[in-house]
Motif scaffolding. Structure first.
Motif, mmCIF file in Angstrom:
data_model
loop_
_atom_site.group_PDB
_atom_site.id
_atom_site.type_symbol
_atom_site.label_atom_id
_atom_site.label_comp_id
_atom_site.label_asym_id
_atom_site.label_seq_id
_atom_site.Cartn_x
_atom_site.Cartn_y
_atom_site.Cartn_z
ATOM 1 N N PHE A 7 0.815 -1.211 0.000
ATOM 2 C CA PHE A 7 0.000 0.000 0.000
ATOM 3 C C PHE A 7 0.855 1.271 0.000
ATOM 4 O O PHE A 7 0.373 2.331 -0.397
ATOM 5 N N TYR A 8 2.119 1.166 0.417
ATOM 6 C CA TYR A 8 3.020 2.314 0.271
ATOM 7 C C TYR A 8 3.301 2.571 -1.204
ATOM 8 O O TYR A 8 3.278 3.715 -1.667
ATOM 9 N N ARG A 9 3.568 1.500 -1.957
ATOM 10 C CA ARG A 9 3.807 1.640 -3.395
ATOM 11 C C ARG A 9 2.585 2.213 -4.092
ATOM 12 O O ARG A 9 2.698 3.057 -5.001
ATOM 13 N N ALA A 10 1.405 1.762 -3.662
ATOM 14 C CA ALA A 10 0.176 2.234 -4.312
ATOM 15 C C ALA A 10 -0.177 3.663 -3.897
ATOM 16 O O ALA A 10 -0.715 4.437 -4.697
ATOM 17 N N GLY A 11 0.124 4.016 -2.645
ATOM 18 C CA GLY A 11 -0.302 5.329 -2.140
ATOM 19 C C GLY A 11 0.722 6.430 -2.281
ATOM 20 O O GLY A 11 0.385 7.610 -2.122
ATOM 21 N N GLN A 12 1.983 6.092 -2.610
ATOM 22 C CA GLN A 12 3.029 7.112 -2.685
ATOM 23 C C GLN A 12 2.748 8.186 -3.738
ATOM 24 O O GLN A 12 2.801 9.384 -3.430
ATOM 25 N N PRO A 13 2.434 7.811 -4.990
ATOM 26 C CA PRO A 13 2.160 8.875 -5.974
ATOM 27 C C PRO A 13 0.916 9.685 -5.634
ATOM 28 O O PRO A 13 0.868 10.888 -5.889
ATOM 29 N N ILE A 14 -0.079 9.038 -5.026
ATOM 30 C CA ILE A 14 -1.292 9.764 -4.639
ATOM 31 C C ILE A 14 -0.978 10.771 -3.537
ATOM 32 O O ILE A 14 -1.425 11.922 -3.570
ATOM 33 N N GLY A 15 -0.182 10.349 -2.539
ATOM 34 C CA GLY A 15 0.177 11.246 -1.435
ATOM 35 C C GLY A 15 0.970 12.449 -1.905
ATOM 36 O O GLY A 15 0.730 13.571 -1.467
ATOM 37 N N ARG A 16 1.923 12.219 -2.809
ATOM 38 C CA ARG A 16 2.723 13.334 -3.322
ATOM 39 C C ARG A 16 1.862 14.311 -4.108
ATOM 40 O O ARG A 16 2.005 15.530 -3.978
ATOM 41 N N GLU A 17 0.972 13.770 -4.934
ATOM 42 C CA GLU A 17 0.112 14.643 -5.724
ATOM 43 C C GLU A 17 -0.861 15.406 -4.835
ATOM 44 O O GLU A 17 -1.162 16.581 -5.082
ATOM 45 N N LEU A 18 -1.364 14.758 -3.784
ATOM 46 C CA LEU A 18 -2.258 15.441 -2.841
ATOM 47 C C LEU A 18 -1.549 16.621 -2.184
ATOM 48 O O LEU A 18 -2.127 17.712 -2.055
ATOM 49 N N THR A 19 -0.317 16.418 -1.761
ATOM 50 C CA THR A 19 0.447 17.496 -1.125
ATOM 51 C C THR A 19 0.685 18.639 -2.100
ATOM 52 O O THR A 19 0.556 19.815 -1.744
ATOM 53 N N ARG A 20 1.036 18.298 -3.333
ATOM 54 C CA ARG A 20 1.303 19.340 -4.331
ATOM 55 C C ARG A 20 0.031 20.120 -4.661
ATOM 56 O O ARG A 20 0.048 21.357 -4.721
ATOM 57 N N LEU A 21 -1.087 19.406 -4.856
ATOM 58 C CA LEU A 21 -2.341 20.071 -5.215
ATOM 59 C C LEU A 21 -2.873 20.910 -4.055
ATOM 60 O O LEU A 21 -3.448 21.975 -4.274
ATOM 61 N N LYS B 291 -9.422 28.247 -13.290
ATOM 62 C CA LYS B 291 -8.159 27.587 -12.966
ATOM 63 C C LYS B 291 -8.194 27.047 -11.540
ATOM 64 O O LYS B 291 -7.720 25.929 -11.276
ATOM 65 N N LEU B 292 -8.776 27.817 -10.626
ATOM 66 C CA LEU B 292 -8.908 27.384 -9.238
ATOM 67 C C LEU B 292 -9.812 26.159 -9.144
ATOM 68 O O LEU B 292 -9.511 25.195 -8.426
ATOM 69 N N ASP B 293 -10.927 26.170 -9.888
ATOM 70 C CA ASP B 293 -11.849 25.033 -9.889
ATOM 71 C C ASP B 293 -11.194 23.783 -10.465
ATOM 72 O O ASP B 293 -11.458 22.661 -10.002
ATOM 73 N N ASP B 294 -10.356 23.961 -11.468
ATOM 74 C CA ASP B 294 -9.671 22.816 -12.068
ATOM 75 C C ASP B 294 -8.725 22.155 -11.060
ATOM 76 O O ASP B 294 -8.680 20.919 -10.960
ATOM 77 N N ILE B 295 -7.992 22.980 -10.307
ATOM 78 C CA ILE B 295 -7.106 22.427 -9.275
ATOM 79 C C ILE B 295 -7.919 21.709 -8.209
ATOM 80 O O ILE B 295 -7.549 20.617 -7.749
ATOM 81 N N GLU B 296 -9.071 22.283 -7.843
ATOM 82 C CA GLU B 296 -9.917 21.665 -6.825
ATOM 83 C C GLU B 296 -10.465 20.323 -7.300
ATOM 84 O O GLU B 296 -10.521 19.354 -6.530
ATOM 85 N N ARG B 297 -10.863 20.232 -8.573
ATOM 86 C CA ARG B 297 -11.385 18.966 -9.098
ATOM 87 C C ARG B 297 -10.307 17.879 -9.073
ATOM 88 O O ARG B 297 -10.583 16.737 -8.692
ATOM 89 N N ARG B 298 -9.089 18.254 -9.464
ATOM 90 C CA ARG B 298 -8.010 17.264 -9.442
ATOM 91 C C ARG B 298 -7.653 16.866 -8.010
ATOM 92 O O ARG B 298 -7.328 15.701 -7.728
ATOM 93 N N TRP B 299 -7.719 17.817 -7.093
ATOM 94 C CA TRP B 299 -7.456 17.533 -5.678
ATOM 95 C C TRP B 299 -8.505 16.559 -5.127
ATOM 96 O O TRP B 299 -8.165 15.575 -4.446
ATOM 97 N N MET B 300 -9.770 16.816 -5.422
ATOM 98 C CA MET B 300 -10.837 15.940 -4.943
ATOM 99 C C MET B 300 -10.736 14.547 -5.570
ATOM 100 O O MET B 300 -11.024 13.536 -4.914
ATOM 101 N N ALA B 301 -10.327 14.490 -6.847
ATOM 102 C CA ALA B 301 -10.170 13.189 -7.502
ATOM 103 C C ALA B 301 -9.082 12.370 -6.805
ATOM 104 O O ALA B 301 -9.233 11.157 -6.602
#
Length: 573
Positions: free
Chosen positions: A181-195, A225-235
């Motif tokens: 689950f670390y391998r599966a969640g690592q890219p998601i966690g990094r993207e969540l922090t960035r978004l 642009k703000l809404d687009d970032i929010e949609r990707r964050w929620m996804a």
């Protein structure tokens, strides 16, 4: 993982509370396992004993054990939550102070490339995320390992084969699931922090720039642009929630399969017990309860990617080297200020052209000097160099004959009173906003400083206990500037550096403030940056700046007789 080592080192300061929290978590889990296991065995044994065993079966001891386990479970859970969260909050406070102490020496040069909202997000949200390291990674893993060892050891007294089987299954799951689950969640966690950082930065810019966005018709584009970032964050949040659900489903399915296996092994002759009887129920309920310890383990490393990403973002700031380094031991503070500037040239990092070019200026102790010029000519930059916010490219600044670089920061700050264009008001009381300039001042001195700058109206109602709110929202721009001047009066240093102190004030208040400064600073060195002409005739020296150079300097009569730039300013004014 090496990025986490400096933050793990900070945990040593709170090792006792953190260790106590883990111990209480283990005790609570053991009580929960004991409660379910003992209850299951007790019911099965009671059913087998029946009425015939009413006088031979000991009902009292197991019943007392069940009650004791229930009490320990409830009290332990409360104590564990109390201690763990107290320790976590203390660690977070320590982390914030540690991070802030690393950021402060970088200002302004080292943090100039970071936007304010991004810097705040790193200091608050990213530091907050680091608490997952203890609550969701360290504590669950240590607790689960301890539970596996204790349960295996305890059951081995009843049946070694079944105990080792259960221990092997739980240990294998503990080793495999976090990695998967670390391998599966690592890219998601990094993207969540960035978004998260991108969204908060964009939102702050959108809120602060409303007027400009409306004027230029860019409000809709900016909001999209703000809404687009929010949609990707929620996804990404949905993906993480699904992964969390999958991890818990895996644990539940593993628990069910393990319980079935233990029941089959206990009843099928694999156990060393000749007649297991009610002990079958014990070996069924024990793994069912023990798997509670593995629940957080599957999701522990899922959040590690987010923790590592946050640690990297914080480290990007705190690992920078300050552009200005003060000596630990330097020249001591003095009660006068003689300022000598020779051949001063300065260019902001990343900029092609210098802001200041060969500045020559000597300000004797007790002199009052005004720096006059259009916006962008370098007046404020010159003040920043005098405070050593930056170091010059060439030339020198000497205070009382000593280079600024030879002063310790404490001594240099003690000798300077700085009132900048932007006066920051902290979300605190009026008293604390004043005492930051002079912590030892009495309430009477604070009141006197407020009355001197004509802010006596702020004392109505709650007085010095009045809450000013975030950024001093209830104060006007002029009141904020006067509050900055009140701080200056309390600090009372021999060198005063004022950047547009009367901006936003009406004519009467401006006259009052300038008269106050002339009176209070009659024996002090004063450098006044201004583009207003009122009161300059009282200055000992007026320096007219243009394109980073001093093109005229002298007192008011001298510059008027020269019929140069200053005289033209006066004629137009």
């Amino acid at each position: 993982m090496k990025i986490l080592l400096p933050y793990l080192a900070l945990y040593r300061r709170h090792w006792f509370r953190l260790s106590l929290g883990i111990i209480l978590a283990i005790v609570t889990l053991l009580a929960s396992i004991g409660l379910l296991t003992l209850s299951g065995w007790f019911l099965a044994a009671s059913a087998l004993a029946g009425l015939a065993g009413l006088y031979t079966f000991n009902y009292m001891l197991p019943a007392a054990g069940v009650r004791g386990a229930a009490i320990f479970r409830t009290a332990g859970r409360y104590a564990e939550r109390l201690v763990s969260h107290d320790a976590t909050f203390r660690v977070l406070a320590h982390l914030r102070v540690f991070t802030f102490t690393k950021i402060m020496p970088l200002s302004p040069g080292g943090i100039a490339r970071f936007r304010q909202a991004d810097l705040l997000n790193r200091l608050v949200a990213d530091v907050d995320t680091l608490d997952h390291l203890y609550l969701r990674v360290i504590s669950p893993l240590i607790s689960a390992l301890a539970i596996i060892l204790v349960v295996t050891f305890g059951l081995s007294f009843l049946d070694l084969n079944l105990a080792l089987t259960l221990g092997a299954i739980m240990l294998a799951l503990m080793l495999l699931l976090p990695v998967i689950f670390y391998r599966a969640g690592q890219p998601i966690g990094r993207e969540l922090t960035r978004l998260r950082g991108a969204y908060r930065t964009q939102l702050n810019a959108w809120l602060q720039g409303q007027a400009e966005l409306v004027v230029f018709g860019a409000q809709t584009r900016f909001r999209n642009k703000l809404d687009d970032i929010e949609r990707r964050w929620m996804a990404r949040q949905q993906q993480q929630a699904k992964l969390s659900g999958l991890s818990q489903a895996t644990i539940i399915a593993s628990a069910g399969l393990t319980v079935t296996l233990m029941l089959w092994l206990a009843a099928g002759g694999f156990a060393t017990l000749a007649q297991p009887g009610a002990l079958i129920a014990l070996f069924v309920f024990a793994p069912l309860a023990a798997f509670e310890a593995l629940g957080p383990v599957a999701a522990a490393f899922q959040h590690l990617g987010q923790v590592i990403a946050s640690a990297q973002r914080v480290s990007q700031v705190i690992e920078q080297q300050p552009l200005v380094i003060f000596p630990m031991q330097g020249a001591s503070a003095q009660n006068q200020a003689d300022l000598h500037i020779e051949g001063l040239t300065f260019t902001y990092p990343g900029q092609p052209l210098p802001v200041l070019k060969g500045i020559e200026l000597h300000i004797r102790a007790g002199e009052h000097v005004a720096l006059l010029g259009q916006t962008g000519c370098g007046k404020s930059t010159l003040l920043q160099l005098v405070t050593r916010a930056w170091d010059a490219d060439s030339g020198s600044i000497r205070l009382n004959g000593t280079p600024l670089a030879d002063y310790a920061e404490t001594s240099l700050r003690q000798m300077m009173t700085v009132v900048s264009q932007r006066v920051h008001i902290f979300n605190n009381t009026l008293r604390e906003n004043l005492r930051m300039a002079s912590p030892r001042s009495s309430d009477a001195e604070l009141v006197s400083a407020l009355e001197a700058v004509d802010l006596h109206l702020l004392l109505e109602g709650e007085g010095l206990n009045a809450w000013l709110g975030e950024g001093g929202r209830q104060l006007s721009g002029g009141e904020q500037r006067r509050l900055g001047l009140a701080r200056g009066l309390l600090h009372n240093a021999p060198l005063w550096l004022l950047d547009e102190p009367t901006e936003g004030l009406d004519a009467e208040t401006e006259r009052h403030i300038l008269a106050l400064l002339n009176k209070h600073c009659h024996d002090k060195t004063l450098v006044l940056v201004t583009h207003r002409l009122y009161g300059l005739e009282n200055m000992d020296k007026i320096c007219v700046m243009e394109e980073g150079q001093i093109i005229e300097q002298g007192d008011h009569p001298t510059l008027i007789n020269q019929a140069g730039r200053y005289a033209r300013f006066r004629a137009r004014g």
